[in-house]
Design an enzyme around this catalytic site. Structure first.
Site, mmCIF file in Angstrom:
data_model
loop_
_atom_site.group_PDB
_atom_site.id
_atom_site.type_symbol
_atom_site.label_atom_id
_atom_site.label_comp_id
_atom_site.label_asym_id
_atom_site.label_seq_id
_atom_site.Cartn_x
_atom_site.Cartn_y
_atom_site.Cartn_z
ATOM 1 N N LYS A 144 0.842 -1.208 0.000
ATOM 2 C CA LYS A 144 0.000 0.000 0.000
ATOM 3 C C LYS A 144 0.871 1.250 0.000
ATOM 4 O O LYS A 144 0.705 2.142 -0.813
ATOM 5 C CB LYS A 144 -0.915 -0.042 1.231
ATOM 6 C CG LYS A 144 -1.773 1.180 1.386
ATOM 7 C CD LYS A 144 -2.683 1.073 2.598
ATOM 8 C CE LYS A 144 -3.297 2.429 2.891
ATOM 9 N NZ LYS A 144 -4.178 2.410 4.053
ATOM 10 N N GLU A 187 10.662 -4.619 4.460
ATOM 11 C CA GLU A 187 10.757 -6.052 4.132
ATOM 12 C C GLU A 187 10.380 -6.285 2.665
ATOM 13 O O GLU A 187 11.066 -6.988 1.921
ATOM 14 C CB GLU A 187 9.799 -6.883 5.005
ATOM 15 C CG GLU A 187 10.109 -6.873 6.486
ATOM 16 C CD GLU A 187 9.293 -5.835 7.240
ATOM 17 O OE1 GLU A 187 9.122 -4.705 6.719
ATOM 18 O OE2 GLU A 187 8.846 -6.150 8.356
ATOM 19 N N ARG A 194 -5.302 -4.474 6.108
ATOM 20 C CA ARG A 194 -5.940 -5.737 6.492
ATOM 21 C C ARG A 194 -7.333 -5.905 5.897
ATOM 22 O O ARG A 194 -7.971 -6.939 6.071
ATOM 23 C CB ARG A 194 -5.968 -5.868 8.018
ATOM 24 C CG ARG A 194 -6.506 -4.652 8.748
ATOM 25 C CD ARG A 194 -6.136 -4.713 10.232
ATOM 26 N NE ARG A 194 -6.539 -3.531 10.980
ATOM 27 C CZ ARG A 194 -5.802 -2.451 11.119
ATOM 28 N NH1 ARG A 194 -4.617 -2.359 10.505
ATOM 29 N NH2 ARG A 194 -6.234 -1.438 11.856
ATOM 30 N N GLU A 246 -4.723 -6.548 14.802
ATOM 31 C CA GLU A 246 -4.193 -5.238 14.417
ATOM 32 C C GLU A 246 -5.308 -4.188 14.520
ATOM 33 O O GLU A 246 -5.048 -3.014 14.749
ATOM 34 C CB GLU A 246 -3.604 -5.286 12.996
ATOM 35 C CG GLU A 246 -2.632 -4.157 12.714
ATOM 36 C CD GLU A 246 -1.795 -4.355 11.457
ATOM 37 O OE1 GLU A 246 -0.604 -4.695 11.563
ATOM 38 O OE2 GLU A 246 -2.330 -4.166 10.354
ATOM 39 N N HIS A 287 -5.371 -33.385 17.535
ATOM 40 C CA HIS A 287 -4.227 -34.222 17.922
ATOM 41 C C HIS A 287 -3.063 -33.357 18.381
ATOM 42 O O HIS A 287 -1.914 -33.787 18.365
ATOM 43 C CB HIS A 287 -3.837 -35.115 16.745
ATOM 44 C CG HIS A 287 -4.993 -35.955 16.299
ATOM 45 N ND1 HIS A 287 -5.334 -37.129 16.916
ATOM 46 C CD2 HIS A 287 -5.941 -35.734 15.352
ATOM 47 C CE1 HIS A 287 -6.431 -37.624 16.340
ATOM 48 N NE2 HIS A 287 -6.823 -36.789 15.396
ATOM 49 N N LYS A 331 9.268 -0.675 14.159
ATOM 50 C CA LYS A 331 9.869 -0.299 12.871
ATOM 51 C C LYS A 331 10.975 0.726 13.096
ATOM 52 O O LYS A 331 12.064 0.626 12.531
ATOM 53 C CB LYS A 331 8.809 0.327 11.961
ATOM 54 C CG LYS A 331 7.837 -0.652 11.343
ATOM 55 C CD LYS A 331 6.989 0.097 10.317
ATOM 56 C CE LYS A 331 5.754 -0.687 9.917
ATOM 57 N NZ LYS A 331 4.852 0.059 9.057
HETATM 58 O O1 F6P Z 1 2.275 -4.147 9.967
HETATM 59 C C1 F6P Z 1 1.832 -2.883 9.688
HETATM 60 C C2 F6P Z 1 1.345 -2.732 8.319
HETATM 61 O O2 F6P Z 1 1.271 -1.366 8.138
HETATM 62 C C3 F6P Z 1 0.006 -3.418 8.043
HETATM 63 O O3 F6P Z 1 -1.069 -2.702 8.509
HETATM 64 C C4 F6P Z 1 0.054 -3.557 6.562
HETATM 65 O O4 F6P Z 1 -0.893 -4.475 6.088
HETATM 66 C C5 F6P Z 1 1.479 -4.015 6.379
HETATM 67 O O5 F6P Z 1 2.227 -3.257 7.318
HETATM 68 C C6 F6P Z 1 2.040 -3.838 4.987
HETATM 69 O O6 F6P Z 1 2.012 -2.509 4.567
HETATM 70 P P1 F6P Z 1 2.206 -2.115 3.056
HETATM 71 O O7 F6P Z 1 1.100 -2.741 2.258
HETATM 72 O O8 F6P Z 1 2.148 -0.628 3.024
HETATM 73 O O9 F6P Z 1 3.539 -2.632 2.591
#
Ligand code: F6P
Length: 502
Positions: free
Chosen positions: A168, A174, A229, A314, A345, A461
Site C-alpha cells: 500500500k 521487508e 488488512r 491489528e 491431535h 519499525k
Molecule cells: O504491519 C503494519 C502494516 O502497516 C500493516 O497494517 C500492513 O498491512 C502491512 O504493514 C504492509 O504494509 P504495506 O502494504 O504498506 O507494505
C-alpha cells in the site's frame, strides 16, 4: 440462537449465554449506537479519527453502477476501472496473450508483500483451490528472511514468472528488500529490459513505484481509505484474480457485498456480525477469557486463522479510547487457530481439560472441494463431536470406576460458535471474510477504540532502523543509546553472523 446470513448459518447456542445476557448485550449495542456507526462508515465519513481517513473497504465490492461516496466523490467508477484493469491482465495471462520478455507464457506468479498485502491474497488463493487454473501457480513471499524468497524461487523459470510487488505504502522495508532481491534474480538470468514484462506493482504510492523502477502503466492503484488488512478485495487481490479468473473473483466480491448489506440492514439479534461481536465481548467481559481459537474444519481454509490474526488483532489490539483515556476493560483477545481435525491431535486437549477457558469459532462445510464424501463426513462429524464434548463434557458418574477416573472428567461449559455453509465457494468465502470484518468493526465501536489505525507496529519499525544503523560502526563506537541486553545480543550477532556483508 442460530442466525442465517447469506449462505452462512451461525449457531451460537453452545455459548455460555442466556436470554437475559443477550438482552443486555443488545442494550449495550444500542447504547453505543452501533447502527449509526456502521452508517457513518458507509457514508465515507472519516471514522479513522487518529489518521483522519475514511474507511472505504465496502466501496471495493460495491456493484458497478451503484454509489459509494468518500469526501463527496463517488469512488465506485475508480474502483471498477482498477478491477477492469486487473481483469484485463488476468485474462491476458490466462489466455497466454500476456507473455514474458522471451515470449514464454507466464506460469508462475510471485506476490511479494507483507501483512495485509500478503495474508489476504495468500489465504484466499489457498481457500479457492477448487477454482484455480492448473496452468498458473502463485507463491507468496513475505518474510525478510532471505530463506523465504529463496525457497519460493526454487524451481521457477524467470522467463515464465511474473512478480507482483504488493505494498500500500511502497515504503515497507521487508517488501522492498525482497522485491529488490527478486529483481536482481530476474535481471541476472534475463536482462534489465525484462523488468518491464515481469514486474507489476499494487500500491497507493505511484511515485515510489516509479522510483523502484516499475513503470506506472504496470501499476494497479488503490487508495488511502483502504486499510491493509481490509485490502484483499482491492488491487491486492490481483494474484488471486489471475489464479481463479475475473468471474470467480467477482463472485467473491459479490459475497462480501451481500454481507455488507446484511450488516447494514439486519437489526439486532438478526445481525450476524453484530451478534458475533457481542458474544466475543461477553466472553472477554463476563467470562474473562483472553484468547479465542478459530478452527476451520477445512484444509483449504488453513490460512484463515493467520489472516484473522491481523484483521482482529491489528484492528482491536488497542487500549486507548476515542477521548484519549485508557480503557478500563479488556479489549481484543489473542486470536489463534489451526485447521481441524489436526488441532484435535495437538492443542485440543487443553481446550477440553485445561485450566483456561478458550472460546472457539468452528467453521465447517457440508461439501469438500475434494471429491470424497466419506472423508468429508468424518471431518464434519469430528467438528460436531468437538463442540459437543466442549459444551456438555462428561461427569464422573458416566465413567467406569478406575484409577484414572477423575482424569477422564470433562467439565463442559466450554463455549463455541459453529459457522457452517454448504461449501467453500468464492461467494461463501467473501461472506465469511466480511462477517469477520464487520464483527471486528462492531467490537471496536463498543469498546470505543479506533479499529483502523496501527500505531502499535510503529515503534518496532523505528527501533529496527536505529539498531540497524549501529551495525556499521558497532565495534569502533560506544552505543549508549542501546540497553545492555540489546547491546550484548547485537555483539553476539556480529560475532556469529554470515561474513558476506559488504
Ligand atoms: O504491519 C503494519 C502494516 O502497516 C500493516 O497494517 C500492513 O498491512 C502491512 O504493514 C504492509 O504494509 P504495506 O502494504 O504498506 O507494505
Amino acid at each position: 440462537m442460530t442466525i442465517r446470513a447469506g449462505d452462512l448459518r451461525i449457531d451460537y447456542s453452545k455459548q455460555m449465554i442466556d436470554e437475559g445476557g443477550i438482552a443486555r448485550l443488545l442494550d449495550l449495542a444500542d447504547a453505543r449506537d452501533v447502527t449509526s456507526a456502521f452508517a457513518r462508515m458507509g457514508k465515507g465519513e472519516r471514522i479513522n479519527f487518529t489518521e483522519g481517513r475514511a474507511v472505504g473497504h465496502m466501496a471495493l465490492r460495491t456493484p458497478r453502477g451503484e454509489h459509494f461516496l468518500i469526501d463527496g466523490v463517488d469512488v465506485v467508477p475508480a474502483v471498477w476501472s482498477v478491477l477492469d484493469q486487473m481483469a484485463n491482465l488476468a485474462q491476458a495471462i490466462r489466455l497466454g496473450e500476456f507473455v514474458g520478455s522471451t515470449g514464454q507464457q507466464i506460469r508462475h506468479v510471485v506476490n511479494i508483500g507483507i501483512g495485509g498485502s500478503d495474508l489476504g491474497p495468500a489465504m484466499v488463493y489457498e481457500a479457492l483451490r477448487g477454482n484455480r487454473s492448473p496452468d498458473i501457480s502463485c507463491r507468496f513471499v513475505s518474510n525478510v528472511d532471505p530463506a523465504d524468497l529463496e525457497a519460493n524461487l526454487a524451481g521457477l523459470n524467470p522467463a515464465e514468472t511474473l512478480f507482483i510487488v504488493a505494498s500500500k505504502t511502497f515504503t515497507t522495508v521487508e517488501t522492498l528488500a525482497n522485491a529488490r532481491a527478486a529483481r536482481e534474480w530476474l535481471v541476472s538470468q534475463l536482462d534489465e529490459a525484462a523488468v518491464e514484462n515481469h514486474f507489476v506493482a499494487l500500491s497507493t504510492n505511484a511515485e515510489a513505484v516509479r522510483e523502484f523502477g516499475i513503470d506506472t502503466k504496470n501499476m494497479f492503484a488503490f487508495w488511502d481509505w483502504v486499510g491493509g488488512r481490509f485490502s484483499v478485495p482491492s488491487a491486492i487481490g490481483l494474484s488471486v484474480m489471475i489464479a481463479v479468473g475475473p468471474e470467480v473473483f467477482f463472485e467473491f466480491l459479490g459475497g462480501m457485498h451481500m454481507m455488507d448489506i446484511h450488516a447494514f440492514q439486519a437489526s439486532g439479534r438478526a445481525n450476524a456480525p453484530l451478534m458475533l461481536a457481542l458474544i466475543n465481548i461477553w466472553n472477554t467481559a463476563a467470562l474473562k477469557t483472553s484468547s479465542r481459537a478459530v478452527i476451520p474444519y477445512s484444509f483449504d481454509l488453513r490460512r484463515f486463522p493467520a489472516y484473522l490474526q491481523q484483521l482482529v488483532m491489528e484492528s482491536n489490539g488497542k487500549s486507548t479510547r476515542s477521548d484519549g483515556t485508557r480503557v478500563p476493560y479488556a479489549t481484543s483477545p489473542v486470536i489463534w487457530g489451526e485447521p481441524g481435525t489436526n488441532g484435535q491431535h495437538a492443542f485440543m486437549q487443553l481446550l477440553h481439560q485445561g485450566t483456561d477457558v478458550v472460546p472457539i469459532d468452528f467453521i465447517g462445510f457440508a461439501r469438500s472441494s475434494a471429491d470424497d464424501a466419506s472423508r468429508n463426513e468424518l471431518l464434519f462429524t469430528n467438528l460436531l463431536a468437538q463442540s459437543r464434548a466442549l459444551a456438555f463434557g462428561r461427569n464422573i458418574d458416566e465413567i467406569p470406576n478406575s484409577p484414572a477416573r477423575s482424569h477422564r472428567v470433562f467439565e463442559g461449559n466450554r463455549p463455541s460458535t459453529t459457522i457452517v455453509a454448504p461449501e467453500l465457494s468464492a461467494a461463501v468465502l467473501g461472506q465469511l471474510i466480511a462477517l469477520y470484518e464487520h464483527s471486528t468493526f462492531f467490537e471496536g465501536v463498543i469498546w470505543d477504540i479506533n479499529s483502523f489505525d496501527q500505531w502499535g507496529v510503529e515503534l518496532g519499525k523505528e527501533l529496527a532502523l536505529t539498531i540497524g544503523s549501529t551495525l556499521a560502526d558497532f565495534s569502533t563506537h560506544d552505543h549508549p543509546e542501546l540497553d545492555s541486553s540489546t547491546h550484548t545480543l547485537l555483539s553476539w550477532f556480529i560475532e556469529h553472523r554470515q561474513n558476506n556483508i559488504q
